[in-house]
Each structure stands twice: as C-alpha cells, then as structure tokens.
Design a protein around this motif. Structure first.
Motif, PDB file in Angstrom:
ATOM      1  N   ALA A 246       0.822  -1.212   0.000  1.00 37.53           N
ATOM      2  CA  ALA A 246       0.000   0.000   0.000  1.00 37.53           C
ATOM      3  C   ALA A 246       0.856   1.262   0.000  1.00 37.53           C
ATOM      4  CB  ALA A 246      -0.934  -0.011   1.208  1.00 37.53           C
ATOM      5  N   ALA A 247       1.947   1.242   0.760  1.00 37.57           N
ATOM      6  CA  ALA A 247       2.795   2.429   0.855  1.00 37.57           C
ATOM      7  C   ALA A 247       3.530   2.716  -0.448  1.00 37.57           C
ATOM      8  CB  ALA A 247       3.798   2.267   1.996  1.00 37.57           C
ATOM      9  N   THR A 248       3.786   1.689  -1.249  1.00 34.47           N
ATOM     10  CA  THR A 248       4.512   1.909  -2.516  1.00 34.47           C
ATOM     11  C   THR A 248       3.607   2.428  -3.627  1.00 34.47           C
ATOM     12  OG1 THR A 248       4.180  -0.395  -3.238  1.00 34.47           O
ATOM     13  CG2 THR A 248       6.185   0.085  -1.973  1.00 34.47           C
ATOM     14  N   GLN A 249       2.296   2.525  -3.372  1.00 30.43           N
ATOM     15  CA  GLN A 249       1.378   3.014  -4.397  1.00 30.43           C
ATOM     16  C   GLN A 249       1.753   4.430  -4.833  1.00 30.43           C
ATOM     17  OE1 GLN A 249      -1.182   1.272  -5.810  1.00 30.43           O
ATOM     18  NE2 GLN A 249      -0.743  -0.537  -4.571  1.00 30.43           N
ATOM     19  N   ALA A 250       2.294   5.211  -3.908  1.00 28.64           N
ATOM     20  CA  ALA A 250       2.644   6.599  -4.216  1.00 28.64           C
ATOM     21  C   ALA A 250       4.069   6.761  -4.735  1.00 28.64           C
ATOM     22  CB  ALA A 250       2.447   7.463  -2.966  1.00 28.64           C
ATOM     23  N   TRP A 251       4.824   5.682  -4.804  1.00 30.24           N
ATOM     24  CA  TRP A 251       6.205   5.786  -5.282  1.00 30.24           C
ATOM     25  C   TRP A 251       6.244   6.042  -6.790  1.00 30.24           C
ATOM     26  CZ3 TRP A 251      10.026   1.808  -2.712  1.00 30.24           C
ATOM     27  CH2 TRP A 251      10.066   2.058  -1.330  1.00 30.24           C
TER      28      TRP A 251
END
Length: 398
Positions: A246-251
């Motif tokens: 989920a956190a890598t969605q904005a990468w």
C-alpha cells in the motif's frame, strides 16, 4: 556427578534471534558430546524446542519489544525471571548459557550466581558496552565467566573496559556467505541495463511507517537523474507485505516485492546498490558486496536515548570494517534530498562506488574467525568453561 554422566546445560534466550542461535549451539553441543551425552532445559522458542530443549515456559511470554509493551507485560516478565532462577538453582545444571536480550537474561544470571557461585555462566552475544553504558562491562565480571562475541571488535572492547573474558566466535552470517555472495553470472556488469537496486525499509512496523515516505521520495529524485532503466526490488517480511504494498502506491517507480529468505538473498546476489534501514541488513549487504546508503528514523524517546550512545557510526558494517565507508542519514538528516544525493553515485561507476566496493571486499577476512562454524566454536568454549570450572572447584575443595 561422574565423568560418564550426561552434561546438563540450561539455556535462556529472550527473543527470536536468540532462539536461532540457541538452536545452533544445541546442535553443535550434541555433535561434540554425542546425542545422548547432553540434555537441555530452559527458555527458548520453536527452534530450540526442536533441538530438544525442555521448556520451562515459552519464549513468547517475555519476547516483547518497545517500552509500552514491556511495561504492560512487566509483572509476567518478572514472574518468569524468578521462576527461571528458582528452576536453575533447584536443577543444578553443569552450565547456564544466556543468549542476548540482556535486560532479561542478565537479571537471571546475576541471581543465579548469588545462589550457585560455582555454576559456569556463559553469555552468548555481548551487550553493546562499546556503544553505551560501558560500566556494564566491569559489572558483568562477577556473574559472567565468558562472553561469546559475534562482532570482531568486541573482545578488545571488553578487555579495554575490564569486562569478562571474551572470544570472537564469528557472526552467524559467516555461515550464510555462500547464500549472500553472487555466483557466476548472477550479478550483471553495472553498464548493462537495468540497474538492480534494493530497497530495505526494515522489518518492523515502526520502521516501515517512518521510512517508506522518504525512501520513495529519494527514489523519485535519484532515478530520473540516472537516466537509465532501474529494476527495483524490496524484500519484505510476510506480515508487513500488505502495508508495504500500500505504501509503494505513491512511489514514482513500483518495486517488485519479494518474500522469504531465499528470495531476499537471491535479490542480494543480483543487486548493484541498496537503500537500507539500519541493522544487521548492512552486514548482509556488505558480505554480498552491495554498496549502500543507510537511513534511520526513531521516536523522540529513542532519539534521546540515542544521544547517550558513543559510537563513530550507527552502521554495523562501518563498525566491523573500522571505516565509515557507508553514508548514513539519521533523524533530521534522513531526507529525500540527502538520500538521493548519496545514492546516485552508487548507481554509476564513480569514486564513491569504487571506495565502498574496495572496503566491502575486506568484510570476509575481517569477520573470519577460523575454519569452524561459529556455533561449533561456541560449543567448544562452553565445554571448556565447564571443565575449567570443575577443575577449579575440585582444586578448591581438595
């Protein structure tokens, strides 16, 4: 007890990493003494139980992390500590081996020594007296007979601080060098696309929460400047995989998330560079010959405690090598701008990259402790301390 009687070894581990060390030590003691010539009792986890440890209580009762969680569990932890002391005194083993987790294991050892002064006590993994609370080294002498160190600089530090006898037996990672070092063709030349980049934000929820955002932002700055295809791999622990995903969605570039130790080490063998959290992973990367940038963020309370730590670097690889070759960015310095600026030269053939590679090439020789595995050396010293204590006790009573 006659010379032919089986050895009886009590072991106390306080966390999962100690459970793994304890299991290997038990296996080595059985190989050295004979399967039927040693029995084990104590505190450990699944790995130690699998090697034959008769559990007084499960490791899960005391293996908690973080001040809040420790305080919540403190009454149970104290009951378990006193129960361990009472059992050791009643059962009178040939030796007590305490494994890491000094807040718990040393509390047990000190109380046992008062009641069984002749019992050999061996400490497997030195407390970090070389980093903070150096006075602990001298205070250990009355209740620890020998320390089994897993970092090569620790015996000299213990000698300088007037601590107990200490032997470097080798880091457990020495046994995994074949898994970490790339074989023929596994790591392509740096000038071949794509560049293989590892991202290692840690294995704890607090690390993930604090590092994913600056890591993603740093990648967003560094990769466009590189001007080449990059393959991004992020080894994750399974229980945090969904949060990491989920956190890598904005990468700006999505990593390939891999699970399990085999996949993790395969990624290490392919990697050209890494962006990593602090911890043992920096030693793993160093053994694998992967240039890296280290970053870390902690809570305000942990930051205040950290101000008391007296070390030239927070990077284990730097401490082992005796050279601050890995750049590190802690707390306020852990910014996207600084991380990107340090990472970019490692993705190219630069003096910064060549300097790290030259230093990391020394890691194997620096960590070498002999031809035997660390657990075999640990077993030998445990047996030697038992015999030394028995001879000393016999001479005193003769």
């Amino acid at each position: 007890m006659s010379e032919a009687s089986p050895r009886f070894v009590w072991l106390v581990a306080g966390e999962e990493s100690g459970d793994q060390l304890g299991a290997k030590l038990m296996r080595a003691l059985k190989a050295r003494l004979g399967e039927g010539n040693v029995r084990f009792r104590g505190v450990g986890g699944h790995a130690m139980a699998g090697e034959g440890l008769s559990l007084l209580f499960p490791l899960s009762d005391i293996a908690v992390m973080g001040l809040v969680h420790v305080l919540k569990r403190l009454p149970l932890i104290l009951r378990r500590a006193y129960a361990a002391v009472a059992a050791i005194v009643a059962e009178r083993p040939d030796a007590l081996v305490i494994i890491d987790a000094p807040d718990f294991t040393h509390a047990v050892a000190k109380r046992v020594r008062k009641r069984l002064p002749q019992l050999p006590i061996i400490d497997y993994v030195s407390p970090t007296v070389w980093a903070w609370r150096p006075g602990r080294a001298r205070r250990m002498r009355p209740y620890v007979d020998h320390i089994l160190a897993i970092k090569p600089f620790e015996p000299e530090a213990l000698r300088r601080l007037d601590g107990p006898a200490c032997t470097y037996i080798g880091h457990p990672l020495v046994e995994r060098m074949a898994d970490l070092r790339p074989g023929a063709g596994e790591r392509r030349p740096l000038d071949e696309d794509p560049v293989e980049l590892l991202v290692l934000p840690g294995s704890r929820r607090s690390e993930i929460a604090r590092l994913m955002e600056p890591f993603g932002a740093a990648l967003g700055r560094a990769i466009p400047q590189l001007g080449r295809p990059v393959s991004l791999t992020l080894p994750a622990v399974s229980h945090l995989a969904a949060e990491i995903e989920a956190a890598t969605q904005a990468w700006p570039i999505r990593p390939r998330i891999v699970l399990g130790e085999a996949e993790k080490y395969a990624a290490f063998r392919k990697a050209h560079a890494a962006l990593a959290a602090s911890g043992t992973v920096t030693l793993e990367l160093a053994i694998a010959g992967v240039p890296m940038v280290m970053a870390y963020k902690v809570s305000w309370v942990e930051e205040q405690i950290g101000r008391l730590i007296n070390v030239p670097s927070f990077v284990l690889a730097n401490l082992v090598l005796g050279e601050n070759v890995v750049p590190e960015f802690v707390q306020g310095d852990c910014t996207a701008e600084k991380l990107a600026a340090a990472l970019l030269p490692l993705l190219r053939d630069t003096p910064e990259r060549r300097r790290q590679l030259a230093a990391l090439a020394r890691m194997e020789s620096v960590m070498e402790a002999g031809d035997d595995a660390p657990s075999d050396r640990a077993a030998r010293i445990v047996c030697e301390v038992i015999e030394q204590k028995r001879r000393a006790t016999g001479a005193a009573t003769a």
